[in-house]
Design a protein around this motif. Structure first.
Motif, short mmCIF file in Angstrom:
data_model
loop_
_atom_site.label_atom_id
_atom_site.label_comp_id
_atom_site.label_asym_id
_atom_site.label_seq_id
_atom_site.Cartn_x
_atom_site.Cartn_y
_atom_site.Cartn_z
N UNK A 9 0.78 -1.25 0.11
CA UNK A 9 0.03 -0.05 0.20
C UNK A 9 0.69 1.29 0.06
N UNK A 10 2.18 1.06 0.89
CA UNK A 10 2.80 2.47 0.89
C UNK A 10 3.70 2.70 -0.45
N UNK A 11 4.01 1.41 -0.80
CA UNK A 11 4.79 1.57 -2.32
C UNK A 11 3.85 2.26 -3.29
N UNK A 17 8.07 3.81 4.69
CA UNK A 17 8.21 4.11 6.05
C UNK A 17 9.54 3.85 6.69
N UNK A 18 10.22 3.03 6.20
CA UNK A 18 11.71 2.74 6.53
C UNK A 18 12.74 3.89 6.39
N UNK A 19 12.49 4.48 5.40
CA UNK A 19 13.33 5.61 5.24
C UNK A 19 13.04 6.66 5.92
N UNK A 22 14.57 5.72 9.39
CA UNK A 22 16.16 5.83 9.24
C UNK A 22 16.45 7.37 9.42
N UNK A 23 15.41 8.27 8.94
CA UNK A 23 16.05 9.70 8.80
C UNK A 23 15.92 10.04 10.28
N UNK A 24 14.95 9.73 11.00
CA UNK A 24 14.86 10.02 12.34
C UNK A 24 15.93 9.61 13.43
N UNK A 25 16.38 8.48 12.90
CA UNK A 25 17.48 7.80 13.82
C UNK A 25 18.57 8.68 13.49
N UNK A 26 19.03 9.16 12.31
CA UNK A 26 20.00 9.92 11.81
C UNK A 26 19.98 11.17 12.58
N UNK A 84 6.78 1.47 15.37
CA UNK A 84 6.14 2.19 14.23
C UNK A 84 6.05 0.99 13.19
N UNK A 85 6.70 0.20 13.15
CA UNK A 85 6.45 -0.80 11.81
C UNK A 85 5.42 -1.78 12.11
N UNK A 86 5.30 -2.09 13.52
CA UNK A 86 4.25 -3.01 13.87
C UNK A 86 2.93 -2.30 13.94
N UNK A 87 2.89 -1.23 14.16
CA UNK A 87 1.29 -0.24 14.55
C UNK A 87 1.19 0.71 13.70
N UNK A 88 2.34 1.68 13.57
CA UNK A 88 1.80 3.15 13.02
C UNK A 88 1.92 2.83 11.56
#
Length: 244
Positions: A9-11, A17-19, A22-26, A84-88
């Motif tokens: 669905x996101x694609x 979402x993973x990008x 990753x931006x938040x972690x960076x 986030x991956x499991x719920x958001x």
């Protein structure tokens, strides 16, 4: 999330979402690095150890603290990432972003809403009323300030009057007290003078009576002694004493 319905669905919406994660972690890592670099610079400047062996000791100590903070932060961010991956970023089962169940919007309605003159008139009326209310509010504020100024002025006048009355009462009391003291002193002097005059007058009468050559012969006999005095002589003596 890989290979799941949510990923598809996101694609389809060109979202990853993973990008985002990753931006938040960076960004979090960059903030930690900048914070500890700033801390090291401030500490070195405050301690005045730039270019000395103590500066190296400070750097090692700051690195140890940063590793501890970074380790704890990484653990918490890992939990956040999994949440986030499991719920958001999970979409409902059967969700298809290509389908749109909402009815098409009539462009004429939007145009009518934009050029609604009645609504514009109401808005203008509300603006005018708001302006009038603001003016009335400003006038009321000025009146309140004027009343407050008058109240302060009255309070000051009352305080001055009370202070003046208190001072007058103190002065009046002091003057009355001084007048009473003066009157009492004068009265005491007059009483003493009268007593002195009375004593002197009594003494003078006694002396005159004793030295009076024309006094009653019977009194002379009494003066010589009461042993041989007669009753009528005693009565005459007592009457003479009372007249003194």
């Amino acid at each position: 999330m890989e290979g799941s319905e949510s990923e598809a669905a996101f694609n389809s919406l060109n979202l990853n979402p993973q990008l985002f994660i990753n931006d938040v972690l960076n960004i979090a890592d960059d903030l930690v690095d900048d914070a500890f670099d700033h801390f090291r610079q401030q500490a070195s400047t405050s301690l005045k150890i730039e270019g000395t062996d103590r500066a190296q000791d400070l750097s090692r100590g700051v690195d140890i603290i940063r590793k501890k903070v970074q380790s704890d932060l990484d653990k918490k961010l890992a939990v956040w990432e999994q949440y986030c991956l499991d719920y958001v970023f999970q979409v409902p089962e059967g969700f298809d972003p290509s389908k749109n169940d909402e009815p098409p919007v009539d462009a004429s309605l939007c145009q009518n809403a934009i050029v609604d003159t009645g609504l514009d008139a109401q808005l203008d009326l509300l603006r005018n009323e708001l302006t009038e209310v603001s003016k009335e509010n400003a006038a009321l504020n000025r009146e309140i300030q004027a009343l407050e100024g008058q109240s302060v002025y009255r309070d000051r006048c009352s305080a001055l009057v009370n202070e003046t009355l208190q001072q007058y009462d103190l002065n009046s009391y002091h003057e009355n007290f001084q007048e009473m003291v003066k009157t009492a002193s004068e009265l005491r002097m007059k009483v003493g003078k009268l007593q002195t005059e009375k004593m002197e007058e009594s003494k003078r009468r006694k002396i005159d009576w004793i030295n009076n050559a024309q006094r009653d012969p019977s009194v002379t006999e009494i003066r010589r002694g009461f042993y041989s005095a007669k009753l009528e002589d005693l009565e005459a003596f007592i009457a003479h004493i009372k007249n003194i």
